[in-house]
Design a protein around this motif. Sequence first.
Motif, PDB file in Angstrom:
ATOM      1  N   ALA A   1      -1.281   1.429  -4.853  1.00  0.00           N
ATOM      2  CA  ALA A   1      -0.648   1.229  -3.545  1.00  0.00           C
ATOM      3  C   ALA A   1      -0.757   2.499  -2.705  1.00  0.00           C
ATOM      4  O   ALA A   1      -1.049   2.447  -1.510  1.00  0.00           O
ATOM      5  CB  ALA A   1       0.813   0.822  -3.731  1.00  0.00           C
ATOM      6  N   SER A   2      -0.543   3.649  -3.355  1.00  0.00           N
ATOM      7  CA  SER A   2      -0.660   4.925  -2.635  1.00  0.00           C
ATOM      8  C   SER A   2      -2.096   5.173  -2.199  1.00  0.00           C
ATOM      9  O   SER A   2      -2.360   5.560  -1.065  1.00  0.00           O
ATOM     10  CB  SER A   2      -0.217   6.086  -3.527  1.00  0.00           C
ATOM     11  N   ARG A   3      -3.030   4.928  -3.114  1.00  0.00           N
ATOM     12  CA  ARG A   3      -4.440   5.136  -2.786  1.00  0.00           C
ATOM     13  C   ARG A   3      -4.862   4.278  -1.598  1.00  0.00           C
ATOM     14  O   ARG A   3      -5.676   4.689  -0.788  1.00  0.00           O
ATOM     15  CB  ARG A   3      -5.308   4.739  -3.975  1.00  0.00           C
ATOM     16  N   HIS A   4      -4.320   3.065  -1.541  1.00  0.00           N
ATOM     17  CA  HIS A   4      -4.669   2.171  -0.433  1.00  0.00           C
ATOM     18  C   HIS A   4      -3.802   2.435   0.781  1.00  0.00           C
ATOM     19  O   HIS A   4      -3.823   1.684   1.738  1.00  0.00           O
ATOM     20  CB  HIS A   4      -4.557   0.708  -0.863  1.00  0.00           C
ATOM     21  N   ARG A   5      -3.000   3.472   0.726  1.00  0.00           N
ATOM     22  CA  ARG A   5      -2.147   3.881   1.825  1.00  0.00           C
ATOM     23  C   ARG A   5      -1.198   2.766   2.276  1.00  0.00           C
ATOM     24  O   ARG A   5      -0.931   2.596   3.459  1.00  0.00           O
ATOM     25  CB  ARG A   5      -2.992   4.384   2.995  1.00  0.00           C
ATOM     26  N   SER A   6      -0.735   1.975   1.324  1.00  0.00           N
ATOM     27  CA  SER A   6       0.263   0.962   1.655  1.00  0.00           C
ATOM     28  C   SER A   6       1.557   1.667   2.029  1.00  0.00           C
ATOM     29  O   SER A   6       1.991   2.574   1.328  1.00  0.00           O
ATOM     30  CB  SER A   6       0.507   0.024   0.465  1.00  0.00           C
ATOM     31  N   ARG A   7       2.174   1.256   3.119  1.00  0.00           N
ATOM     32  CA  ARG A   7       3.446   1.868   3.546  1.00  0.00           C
ATOM     33  C   ARG A   7       4.581   1.406   2.632  1.00  0.00           C
ATOM     34  O   ARG A   7       5.525   2.134   2.354  1.00  0.00           O
ATOM     35  CB  ARG A   7       3.756   1.459   4.994  1.00  0.00           C
TER      36      ARG A   7
END
Lengths: 434, 434
Positions: A380-386
């Motif tokens: 989720a962080s890698r995909h820059r999910s807020r």
Amino acid sequence: MDKLRGFREFYPDEMRSRRVIFDASRKVSQLFGYEEISFPSVESLDLFRMKSGEEIVDQTYSFRDKGGREITLIPEATPSVSRMLAERKELPRPVRWFSFEKYWRYEEPQAGRAREFYQYNADLFGPYSEMADAEMIGLAGAILNELSLKGKYSFRVSHRGFIEKVLSKLGVSNPAAVLPVLDRYHKTTLETTVARLIETGVPEKSIDQLISILKEGSKLDKIEDLFADTGIDLTGIEEIGWLKRVGKLLESYSMKDIVFDASVVRGFTYYTGIVFEAFDLKGENRAILGGGRYDNLLSVISGNSIPAVGFAMGDVVLEIVMKSLNTWPEDDGAFTVTVCFTSGESSIYALDICNKLRKRGIPALISPETRSLSTQLKDASRHRSRFSVIVGDKEIAQKGATIRDMADGSQVTFPVLEAIKFLDKKRNITLLGQ
Amino acid sequence: MDKLRGFREFYPDEMRSRRVIFDASRKVSQLFGYEEISFPSVESLDLFRMKSGEEIVDQTYSFRDKGGREITLIPEATPSVSRMLAERKELPRPVRWFSFEKYWRYEEPQAGRAREFYQYNADLFGPYSEMADAEMIGLAGAILNELSLKGKYSFRVSHRGFIEKVLSKLGVSNPAAVLPVLDRYHKTTLETTVARLIETGVPEKSIDQLISILKEGSKLDKIEDLFADTGIDLTGIEEIGWLKRVGKLLESYSMKDIVFDASVVRGFTYYTGIVFEAFDLKGENRAILGGGRYDNLLSVISGNSIPAVGFAMGDVVLEIVMKSLNTWPEDDGAFTVTVCFTSGESSIYALDICNKLRKRGIPALISPETRSLSTQLKDASRHRSRFSVIVGDKEIAQKGATIRDMADGSQVTFPVLEAIKFLDKKRNITLLGQ
């Protein structure tokens, strides 16, 4: 199996930036009433021979197809666009078209030159007027402004008819032969320019006058002063009025300080009137864009003469200039939510939430495999999910969903519908730019 | 100089429709967390030979460039996309990519086949799972829904591994040889199919069983019933569970009634698992889209095995299907305003208003020549401008602008700023869909 030299691949980060460029150009084109067209990437080689002569062949990706036809990857837009116009003689004029296509040239790859590139192209067919020329330059400027380049570029303008008449006045019998020398003025030494001018038929007594014009340049409204200093008599050269009127009209487009520069020639032989280029103010790079008036090309292609003015802007120099000026768009990507599940059993429950988010227009990702929660959160962080949505046995039991703010790790559990509404609201705030 | 046969030009009306297709596909891709990439249109021919063998060469626009390299216009996306992934081994998986590029095939042009076409392509790299397969089919379905095709298409699914095991059970020693015969089942006579099955090594005693499966098909959750009727023993064929689980997961994507169809093979030899196609329900056309799982291709290209599933959708069949179903977008174009002037003197005043409108984000056109007011108003109608602005001596004297509603010809004169605000409001109402 590597890609070919001079060709480029664009990974998502790079493509997002490029998409910003495409969209900005498209948006401004539409503001000016221009409509998008598209045409084949492969054409008869003769279409380009007709326009540019045999020398074009060496610079193209051209070949014989399996039916023996001589064909080529298109190296530029104008012949195809002109053909499309010629096929629809009944179209009410003016016709305003733009396109954003790929082009290919068999040239040595170097800074600012790729063998395959994207190019924006705009043309205005029908009117022969200063207003048409000003509109085309105004459109070009508005696109550069939309790309956050306002105040960072300058336009340099000349006029083929004007320059040819000036050369005649200076005693040149074949002005067309001198144009390539003017074009090279800023790219070579003064010595070379002088030698080449003499070779191409400029009388020795006129050399100083010509060099002085090339060296000085002037604002468009001050051209007469520039020539007055050299002693060249402009009587009877009406194009000077044309250039000044274009300069005046461009003030309405908030474009001032347009420069007259006799070294602006543009390579293509088909230009007949105004020619222009935009450079970044540092002036270290090739032209960002260039164009001009070409009133005779249509008659070469279709036998029917139609006045035309247009310009083209490639993505290769644009990217170099924008990066050097720190205006190249670095987009973090869309607002996304990653839905995580803590066991194989909760995967369908999670997938349902994921699809509900998508139906609301919220970009949502889910792991296609059962993986540990920490791995999913890392994704989720890698995909820059807020935000992430986390579901497990507890959430399923209470028909809920836990929302995790990826910025600070805080978590709240909501009923599913509430969770979706919450995320929808967060997304809308993001879309509004907060 | 005509365009080449099998190639297409798109005038503004046609391009607007196509832009709706591009934008819808892009939007849904992003909803699913897919990111756009782009790659060269020209590649080494070997890249495709590696994957598809020598026979691909005849179907490509391939040639030797001026450096003697054997190169080709790309006929499909998968090898290039796979190469891009192989170059970035460090990318965190899953990797979700989409692209919308042009492709070229040297085939006889016919209904549904052009020599140059646009193709949407999506791939999911990393996971080997039913969820990944379902996501890919779910994405394909969501794009078709976004294109207003909901309820008008069906998905037909098969599985390479499953079919090959069934063929082994039926006594076929080289199942790969039989696949092309299954592929042709709906496109030829029963007689021909039977003859070709025997030729490719299907024992005569198994023919009836195989034909019965091909003829009947079944919903995904009823595959076992289909086979039970034929007496084929499915013991030990685990792929049947895989297919049923994909069917179950697809319910979360609101996709039901997925059909198992053993004739779905897909031409490419590289598929290893699930394969799928979408057809319009009338079934008169070629597949709208198709794809499948290809877990070994990456190792052929890069020596590194990475599971992958993807699909492709070309614009040629899509346009035929959408037009036959009356869902092809017919966009009237953007809201525009045409600014008209009644004399050469008022042209700069008019141009200033035109540029003020553009600065507000309102698409505005102006005649680049002094023409009669009636001609300018005719142009405004042709360009489907909702409103015109008319200025002449009267308007200049009072610093105003007359707005004409092109629908009913009613006119009101406002101060310039009021006029612009009025048009801005009208445009926003239009953007909201009224």
